[in-house]
Design an enzyme around this catalytic site. Sequence first.
Site, short mmCIF file in Angstrom:
data_model
loop_
_atom_site.label_atom_id
_atom_site.label_comp_id
_atom_site.label_asym_id
_atom_site.label_seq_id
_atom_site.Cartn_x
_atom_site.Cartn_y
_atom_site.Cartn_z
N GLY A 82 48.22 47.37 41.40
CA GLY A 82 46.87 47.77 41.80
C GLY A 82 46.41 46.92 42.97
O GLY A 82 46.89 45.81 43.17
N GLN B 212 40.71 43.08 48.97
CA GLN B 212 41.89 42.20 49.06
C GLN B 212 42.57 42.28 50.43
O GLN B 212 43.39 41.44 50.76
CB GLN B 212 42.90 42.52 47.96
CG GLN B 212 42.40 42.19 46.56
CD GLN B 212 43.42 42.55 45.52
OE1 GLN B 212 43.44 43.67 45.03
NE2 GLN B 212 44.31 41.63 45.18
N CYS C 234 47.82 38.86 40.13
CA CYS C 234 47.00 39.46 41.19
C CYS C 234 47.66 39.10 42.52
O CYS C 234 48.07 37.96 42.73
CB CYS C 234 45.60 38.88 41.13
SG CYS C 234 44.49 39.55 42.38
N LEU C 235 47.76 40.09 43.43
CA LEU C 235 48.38 39.81 44.73
C LEU C 235 47.57 38.78 45.51
O LEU C 235 48.11 38.12 46.40
CB LEU C 235 48.50 41.11 45.54
CG LEU C 235 49.51 42.12 44.97
CD1 LEU C 235 49.43 43.44 45.72
CD2 LEU C 235 50.93 41.57 45.04
N HIS D 225 40.63 45.41 36.05
CA HIS D 225 40.93 44.30 36.97
C HIS D 225 40.53 44.68 38.40
O HIS D 225 39.87 43.91 39.10
CB HIS D 225 42.43 44.00 36.86
CG HIS D 225 42.97 42.99 37.83
ND1 HIS D 225 43.66 41.86 37.42
CD2 HIS D 225 42.97 42.94 39.18
CE1 HIS D 225 44.01 41.17 38.50
NE2 HIS D 225 43.61 41.80 39.58
N GLU D 226 40.89 45.89 38.83
CA GLU D 226 40.61 46.31 40.21
C GLU D 226 39.12 46.56 40.43
O GLU D 226 38.58 46.22 41.48
CB GLU D 226 41.42 47.56 40.58
CG GLU D 226 42.93 47.42 40.49
CD GLU D 226 43.49 46.18 41.17
OE1 GLU D 226 42.89 45.71 42.15
OE2 GLU D 226 44.50 45.65 40.70
N HIS E 262 37.31 43.46 41.09
CA HIS E 262 37.43 42.99 42.49
C HIS E 262 36.27 43.52 43.34
O HIS E 262 35.81 42.83 44.26
CB HIS E 262 38.73 43.49 43.12
CG HIS E 262 39.92 42.61 42.89
ND1 HIS E 262 39.98 41.30 43.31
CD2 HIS E 262 41.13 42.87 42.31
CE1 HIS E 262 41.16 40.78 42.99
NE2 HIS E 262 41.88 41.72 42.37
NI NI Z 1 43.85 41.57 41.63
#
Ligand code: NI
Length: 174
Positions: free
Chosen positions: A46, A51, A94-95, A136-137, A140
């Site tokens: 995701g 991000q 997480c990236l 999670h997304e 963000h």
């Molecule tokens: Ni993330």
Amino acid sequence: MSRLSIITAPDPILRKKSAPLETIDDALRALMDDMFEIMVAGDGIGLAAIQVGVAKRLIVTRVAEGDEPPVALRLVNPEILWRSDEPSVHEEGCLSLPDQLAEVERPERVRVTYLDAAGERRELETGGLLATCLQHEIDHLDGVLFVDHLSLVKRSMIIRKLKKAQRQKAVAPA
Ligand code: NI
């Protein structure tokens, strides 16, 4: 090749609240394609637009359940309409927090409404890994990271490790 790069914690950009999108046009669809590409390249499931430095309410996901092939989703202005009472625990990464993993407790199921890439209103009720990924997304988009769901001690430890990794990267020879 994508023009985007992923912003990593503790960059304050990740704490910004993203704004809703008014229109879904070709430029936005191209951005979603680029986000999708960079997510897959990073082996993520995701990615939220913030991000890559774009403070718009836009996420992409690519989640495989069991032996099924991964399902690709592009969600504009996603909103959680309902959360189940029963919780579940998944290990999250997480990236934007490279190499950091932790178990996070969230509601097991959610119902989400969003606009798809064609601008059609959709609703999705799901559980398991996809429900975790969507929560999670969507976090963000409000400047929330998965470490915010951990104890202060665990969160501080992860942020310290990230800062240390960034310092090492900064002094490493090219
Ligand atoms: Ni993330």
